[in-house]
Scaffold this active site. Structure first.
Site, PDB file in Angstrom:
ATOM      1  N   LYS A 145       0.858  -1.183   0.000  1.00 43.26           N
ATOM      2  CA  LYS A 145       0.000   0.000   0.000  1.00 43.26           C
ATOM      3  C   LYS A 145       0.897   1.237   0.000  1.00 43.26           C
ATOM      4  O   LYS A 145       1.460   1.614   1.011  1.00 43.26           O
ATOM      5  CB  LYS A 145      -0.908   0.022   1.238  1.00 43.26           C
ATOM      6  CG  LYS A 145      -2.044   0.990   1.053  1.00 43.26           C
ATOM      7  CD  LYS A 145      -2.392   1.786   2.283  1.00 43.26           C
ATOM      8  CE  LYS A 145      -1.378   2.788   2.669  1.00 43.26           C
ATOM      9  NZ  LYS A 145      -1.161   3.880   1.709  1.00 43.26           N
TER      10      LYS A 145
ATOM     11  N   GLU B  12      10.390  16.753  14.025  1.00 43.32           N
ATOM     12  CA  GLU B  12      10.928  16.553  12.681  1.00 43.32           C
ATOM     13  C   GLU B  12      10.533  17.751  11.806  1.00 43.32           C
ATOM     14  O   GLU B  12       9.346  18.043  11.657  1.00 43.32           O
ATOM     15  CB  GLU B  12      10.282  15.271  12.121  1.00 43.32           C
ATOM     16  CG  GLU B  12      11.209  14.406  11.367  1.00 43.32           C
ATOM     17  CD  GLU B  12      10.531  13.122  10.864  1.00 43.32           C
ATOM     18  OE1 GLU B  12       9.323  12.914  11.066  1.00 43.32           O
ATOM     19  OE2 GLU B  12      11.259  12.326  10.265  1.00 43.32           O
TER      20      GLU B  12
ATOM     21  N   GLU C  83      10.099   1.501  10.255  1.00 37.53           N
ATOM     22  CA  GLU C  83      11.110   2.535   9.993  1.00 37.53           C
ATOM     23  C   GLU C  83      10.383   3.861  10.153  1.00 37.53           C
ATOM     24  O   GLU C  83       9.589   4.239   9.296  1.00 37.53           O
ATOM     25  CB  GLU C  83      11.679   2.399   8.569  1.00 37.53           C
ATOM     26  CG  GLU C  83      12.428   1.103   8.312  1.00 37.53           C
ATOM     27  CD  GLU C  83      13.789   1.054   8.993  1.00 37.53           C
ATOM     28  OE1 GLU C  83      14.215   2.063   9.600  1.00 37.53           O
ATOM     29  OE2 GLU C  83      14.422  -0.013   8.933  1.00 37.53           O
TER      30      GLU C  83
ATOM     31  N   CYS D  42      13.850  10.986   6.549  1.00 36.32           N
ATOM     32  CA  CYS D  42      13.892  10.598   7.962  1.00 36.32           C
ATOM     33  C   CYS D  42      15.315  10.760   8.499  1.00 36.32           C
ATOM     34  O   CYS D  42      15.517  10.974   9.683  1.00 36.32           O
ATOM     35  CB  CYS D  42      13.448   9.155   8.104  1.00 36.32           C
ATOM     36  SG  CYS D  42      14.328   8.067   6.986  1.00 36.32           S
TER      37      CYS D  42
HETATM   38  P1  NAD Z   1       2.774   8.784   7.199  1.00 36.93           P
HETATM   39  O1  NAD Z   1       2.979   8.022   8.446  1.00 36.93           O
HETATM   40  O2  NAD Z   1       1.740   9.843   7.186  1.00 36.93           O
HETATM   41  O3  NAD Z   1       2.388   7.798   6.017  1.00 36.93           O
HETATM   42  C1  NAD Z   1       3.146   6.652   5.750  1.00 36.93           C
HETATM   43  C2  NAD Z   1       2.243   5.602   5.164  1.00 36.93           C
HETATM   44  O4  NAD Z   1       1.246   5.251   6.125  1.00 36.93           O
HETATM   45  C3  NAD Z   1       1.505   6.048   3.918  1.00 36.93           C
HETATM   46  O5  NAD Z   1       1.423   4.960   3.031  1.00 36.93           O
HETATM   47  C4  NAD Z   1       0.124   6.387   4.445  1.00 36.93           C
HETATM   48  O6  NAD Z   1      -0.889   6.245   3.497  1.00 36.93           O
HETATM   49  C5  NAD Z   1      -0.029   5.346   5.533  1.00 36.93           C
HETATM   50  N1  NAD Z   1      -0.994   5.712   6.558  1.00 36.93           N
HETATM   51  C6  NAD Z   1      -1.298   6.933   7.025  1.00 36.93           C
HETATM   52  N2  NAD Z   1      -2.246   6.844   7.973  1.00 36.93           N
HETATM   53  C7  NAD Z   1      -2.551   5.530   8.104  1.00 36.93           C
HETATM   54  C8  NAD Z   1      -3.461   4.806   8.917  1.00 36.93           C
HETATM   55  N3  NAD Z   1      -4.263   5.403   9.781  1.00 36.93           N
HETATM   56  N4  NAD Z   1      -3.488   3.469   8.791  1.00 36.93           N
HETATM   57  C9  NAD Z   1      -2.701   2.837   7.910  1.00 36.93           C
HETATM   58  N5  NAD Z   1      -1.823   3.472   7.102  1.00 36.93           N
HETATM   59  C10 NAD Z   1      -1.748   4.814   7.209  1.00 36.93           C
HETATM   60  O7  NAD Z   1       4.195   9.306   6.786  1.00 36.93           O
HETATM   61  P2  NAD Z   1       4.581  10.138   5.498  1.00 36.93           P
HETATM   62  O8  NAD Z   1       4.146  11.538   5.721  1.00 36.93           O
HETATM   63  O9  NAD Z   1       4.142   9.462   4.249  1.00 36.93           O
HETATM   64  O10 NAD Z   1       6.169  10.006   5.496  1.00 36.93           O
HETATM   65  C11 NAD Z   1       6.953  10.808   6.266  1.00 36.93           C
HETATM   66  C12 NAD Z   1       7.389  10.100   7.516  1.00 36.93           C
HETATM   67  O11 NAD Z   1       8.045   8.879   7.176  1.00 36.93           O
HETATM   68  C13 NAD Z   1       8.393  10.883   8.298  1.00 36.93           C
HETATM   69  O12 NAD Z   1       8.106  10.822   9.671  1.00 36.93           O
HETATM   70  C14 NAD Z   1       9.713  10.178   7.994  1.00 36.93           C
HETATM   71  O13 NAD Z   1      10.693  10.359   8.957  1.00 36.93           O
HETATM   72  C15 NAD Z   1       9.281   8.776   7.875  1.00 36.93           C
HETATM   73  N6  NAD Z   1      10.257   7.983   7.102  1.00 36.93           N
HETATM   74  C16 NAD Z   1      11.043   7.094   7.768  1.00 36.93           C
HETATM   75  C17 NAD Z   1      11.985   6.368   7.081  1.00 36.93           C
HETATM   76  C18 NAD Z   1      12.860   5.392   7.801  1.00 36.93           C
HETATM   77  O14 NAD Z   1      13.425   4.541   7.137  1.00 36.93           O
HETATM   78  N7  NAD Z   1      12.997   5.467   9.112  1.00 36.93           N
HETATM   79  C19 NAD Z   1      12.130   6.534   5.704  1.00 36.93           C
HETATM   80  C20 NAD Z   1      11.315   7.444   5.055  1.00 36.93           C
HETATM   81  C21 NAD Z   1      10.363   8.158   5.777  1.00 36.93           C
END
Ligand code: NAD
Length: 489
Positions: free
Chosen positions: A187, A394, A263, A297
């Site tokens: 997803k 962040e 992650e 991240c």
């Molecule tokens: P997000 O948590 O909003 O979304 C990530 C994913 O989760 C998306 O696919 C989104 O559709 C899904 N999602 C959102 N709400 C959900 C729910 N209620 N139930 C199930 N799935 C849901 O994060 P983002 O804004 O897409 O990405 C940015 C974040 O990701 C930052 O905090 C960043 O640090 C982190 N990140 C971490 C790494 C790592 O390897 N540690 C790498 C890249 C990004």
């Protein structure tokens, strides 16, 4: 302005499949719905993709479950060869996929080209790992039995990925899952479904059997994901995204006691000691801060410079950051693209305003330009006090807050004063200090005189609220394997 990448992007957006990929075929969403994908450089709609419903999520799960047994029984070499072919196919279409990624995510085209290569490298790495899944044999200490230890695929896995590295965050999960023999439901983030759909097409062309990978973009992730996690047939969740959503999904995974890899977010400190090579530190700071427009991240979130060099470091960083060209990522002249959306830009602007209201000084940047797109200029702040929100949250944007420190103890205390623990950067030429500080930092990774740590061959991941488990490296495949012990008489 060069038209090349714009034209490539238009063609790539037009030609990418925009359906759901379930059981090896492309299809519409069950309810016939679609949602818009936006170009963050203009705020305009690029195209629409099928909007998966919870029923579509269940259909994807059924396809993954149906394919699991034969996929697990497929020869490791065959699984590896599929990944190897996918690696070659990604590289062969690198320019097209890079333009597609920049169109939906905004990053400069040179960085998208870099990400396609980085993403492909996960396939090559795990193609090589597929044939190295070992086991163990031992004699019990009392000599009374033999231990046979085997490694088997965890089973159908749910992969949830973020928008900031739309392709690499997919391949970092798909690569080890394929190598281990797990089927998948992917997803992708709603902001960037196109790169994930392009990946599905590449893997299909590389010979991945039907049902092994299923891709279900949706505008409503919560209602689709939760029933899958509570179903009992999914055995594993691999999530990359925010700590807030990761924590929610960890809770939902508890009902079926799923294997979970997370992650999550970061709040990376970037520490420059007075003995550092300052040229290298500024260069590393540019990479650690500006890669992916600061939307990583791993982005350096807080800069701590030792007092004797703090002003010089800040001045040079502000000069370099202030000299970057901001504009649409498809124009190769631009080094900084737009942020992902207006909410992302407003968050960055609010953090800068907060720091200034608490006494920080703007050294470059600091206010969003007028006009279309979600641009925010590279910004450097000095004298950022401990109570400024950006020292704890962040930023996810091109903003570098610098604070001077007096002692190693103080720098370490500040660095560790966060619930996050993904990565830290340290610049020093003192070997003793380098090791001492690396050991004392509460993070999963340390960049030592280096502004980038990501590498498909290295174990990537965080501690504390930055996550669970590791991706990439030799341990990456472990996340998709179970250990079974057979006691033999
Ligand atoms: P997000 O948590 O909003 O979304 C990530 C994913 O989760 C998306 O696919 C989104 O559709 C899904 N999602 C959102 N709400 C959900 C729910 N209620 N139930 C199930 N799935 C849901 O994060 P983002 O804004 O897409 O990405 C940015 C974040 O990701 C930052 O905090 C960043 O640090 C982190 N990140 C971490 C790494 C790592 O390897 N540690 C790498 C890249 C990004």
């Amino acid at each position: 302005m060069s038209e090349g990448a714009f034209e490539t992007a238009r063609t790539a957006v037009e030609s990418v499949s925009k359906g759901l990929f379930v059981g090896g075929s492309w299809r519409d969403a069950e309810a016939g719905g679609a949602f818009a994908v936006e170009d963050p450089a203009t705020g305009k709609t690029l195209c629409s993709v099928a909007d998966a419903t919870p029923a579509d999520g269940m259909a994807a799960l059924a396809a993954a479950v149906a394919a699991q047994a034969s996929w697990a029984a497929t020869a490791p070499r065959e699984r590896g060869e599929i990944l190897r072919r996918a690696h070659a196919l990604l590289l062969a279409r690198r320019e097209e996929f890079a333009a597609l990624m920049t169109a939906e995510m905004g990053k400069p085209i040179a960085e998208s080209l870099g990400e396609v290569a980085y993403a492909a490298e996960f396939f090559r790495w795990f193609a090589e790992e597929a044939v190295r899944i070992g086991g163990d044999h031992a004699v019990a200490p009392d000599g009374g039995s033999r231990f046979l230890v085997m490694r088997q695929p965890v089973g159908p896995s749910l992969l949830v990925t973020p928008w900031n590295f739309p392709m690499a965050m997919g391949t970092r999960k798909i690569g080890p899952a394929v190598a281990a023999g797990c089927t998948m439901v992917l997803k992708p983030a709603e902001q960037t479904p196109l790169s994930a759909l392009a990946l599905a097409d590449v893997l299909r062309e590389a010979g991945l059997p039907d049902g092994v990978l299923n891709v279900v973009p949706t505008s409503a992730p919560g209602p689709l994901v939760e029933p899958l996690l509570r179903d009992g047939r999914i055995r594993k969740l691999s999530f990359t995204g925010s700590t807030e959503v990761g924590r929610l999904l960890l809770g939902q995974s508890a009902s079926q006691v799923l294997r979970v890899s997370l992650e999550l977010g970061g709040n990376a400190p970037f520490i420059v000691f007075a003995d550092a090579d300052l040229d290298a530190a500024v260069e590393g700071a540019m990479l650690a801060k500006m890669r992916n427009i600061g939307e990583a991240c791993t982005a350096a979130n807080r800069f701590y410079a030792e007092a004797p060099i703090a002003e010089e470091f800040t001045r040079r960083l502000a000069e370099r950051m202030g000299g970057l060209t901001v504009g649409p990522g498809l124009d190769p002249a631009n080094q900084v693209g737009p942020l992902i959306d207006e909410a992302g830009r407003q968050k960055v602007a609010a953090l800068v305003d907060d720091a200034v209201s608490r006494g920080a000084t703007i050294r470059t940047g600091g206010s969003a330009p007028a006009g279309p797109g979600y641009f925010y200029p590279p910004t450097v702040l000095s004298g950022v006090p401990a109570d400024a929100r950006m020292r704890h949250e962040e930023i996810f944007g091109p903003v570098a807050p610098v604070t001077a420190f007096d002692t190693e103890e103080q720098a370490l205390a500040w660095a560790n004063d966060t619930e996050y623990g993904l990565v830290a950067y340290v610049y020093t030429r003192d070997l003793d200090r380098a090791l001492r500080v690396s050991e004392a930092l509460e993070t999963g990774m340390v960049g030592l005189n280096r502004g980038v740590v990501s590498n498909p061959a290295a174990p990537f991941g965080g501690v504390k609220h930055s996550g669970l488990g590791r991706e990439g490296g030799k341990v990456g495949i472990e996340e998709f394997l179970e250990t079974k012990y057979v006691a033999m008489g």
